[in-house]
Design a protein around this motif. Sequence first.
Motif, PDB file in Angstrom:
ATOM      1  N   SER A 187      -4.767   7.163  -0.093  1.00  0.00           N
ATOM      2  CA  SER A 187      -4.043   5.944   0.078  1.00  0.00           C
ATOM      3  C   SER A 187      -4.288   5.177  -1.200  1.00  0.00           C
ATOM      4  CB  SER A 187      -4.669   5.185   1.279  1.00  0.00           C
ATOM      5  OG  SER A 187      -4.187   5.848   2.451  1.00  0.00           O
ATOM      6  N   SER A 220       0.908  -1.344   0.088  1.00  0.00           N
ATOM      7  CA  SER A 220      -0.148  -0.008  -0.142  1.00  0.00           C
ATOM      8  C   SER A 220       0.786   1.275  -0.016  1.00  0.00           C
ATOM      9  CB  SER A 220      -1.051   0.041   1.191  1.00  0.00           C
ATOM     10  OG  SER A 220      -0.196   0.175   2.382  1.00  0.00           O
ATOM     11  N   TYR A 243      -4.234   0.960  -2.674  1.00  0.00           N
ATOM     12  CA  TYR A 243      -4.142  -0.564  -2.344  1.00  0.00           C
ATOM     13  C   TYR A 243      -4.797  -1.263  -3.729  1.00  0.00           C
ATOM     14  CZ  TYR A 243      -3.675  -5.251  -0.423  1.00  0.00           C
ATOM     15  OH  TYR A 243      -3.673  -6.367  -0.281  1.00  0.00           O
ATOM     16  N   ASN A 244      -4.040  -2.119  -4.212  1.00  0.00           N
ATOM     17  CA  ASN A 244      -4.621  -3.184  -5.036  1.00  0.00           C
ATOM     18  C   ASN A 244      -5.453  -2.168  -6.109  1.00  0.00           C
ATOM     19  OD1 ASN A 244      -5.571  -5.515  -5.991  1.00  0.00           O
ATOM     20  ND2 ASN A 244      -7.490  -5.690  -4.872  1.00  0.00           N
TER      21      ASN A 244
END
Length: 149
Positions: A141, A130, A143-144
């Motif tokens: 942020s 992340s 992530y993925n």
Amino acid sequence: MNRFGRRLAAATGTLAVVSALGTGTAQAQDSGPLYFGTGAFQCAIFADGAVGCDAPGYRLQYTWLPVPFPVNEVVIDQPWLPAHPTFTPGSDYTRPGNNPSLYEVRTGDGTWGPYVEYAGARCEAGFHGSFTCSSKGRAFSAYNYTITA
């Protein structure tokens, strides 16, 4: 060596140590942008604390509201505006040949990985790949392949 010679040697040694310490932070003291990359993100932090990252093909969502198309850039440039996409052609935050790694320009190590702080902004590598940046009271942020602002 007389007393004057010892004082001169001590002063010269102190000056050398101060000079050496100053060279490690020369990039952060520069008034230009600080470039770095981590994973798919190529980012720049500017002297005014603005943060911009090239993040090709990421989805953006605001807490519960997804943006219906992928974005290629995300920025934090105003304290009254959340992190948001920009739509300029090209890669505004990537230097030719790519940016140096976050590991190369880090100013410290957090719980999950390195971070860089510059001009009031902080970007850091996180758990399982992340990535987070905060500045001007705002943050995002990732992530993925999803950026949350």
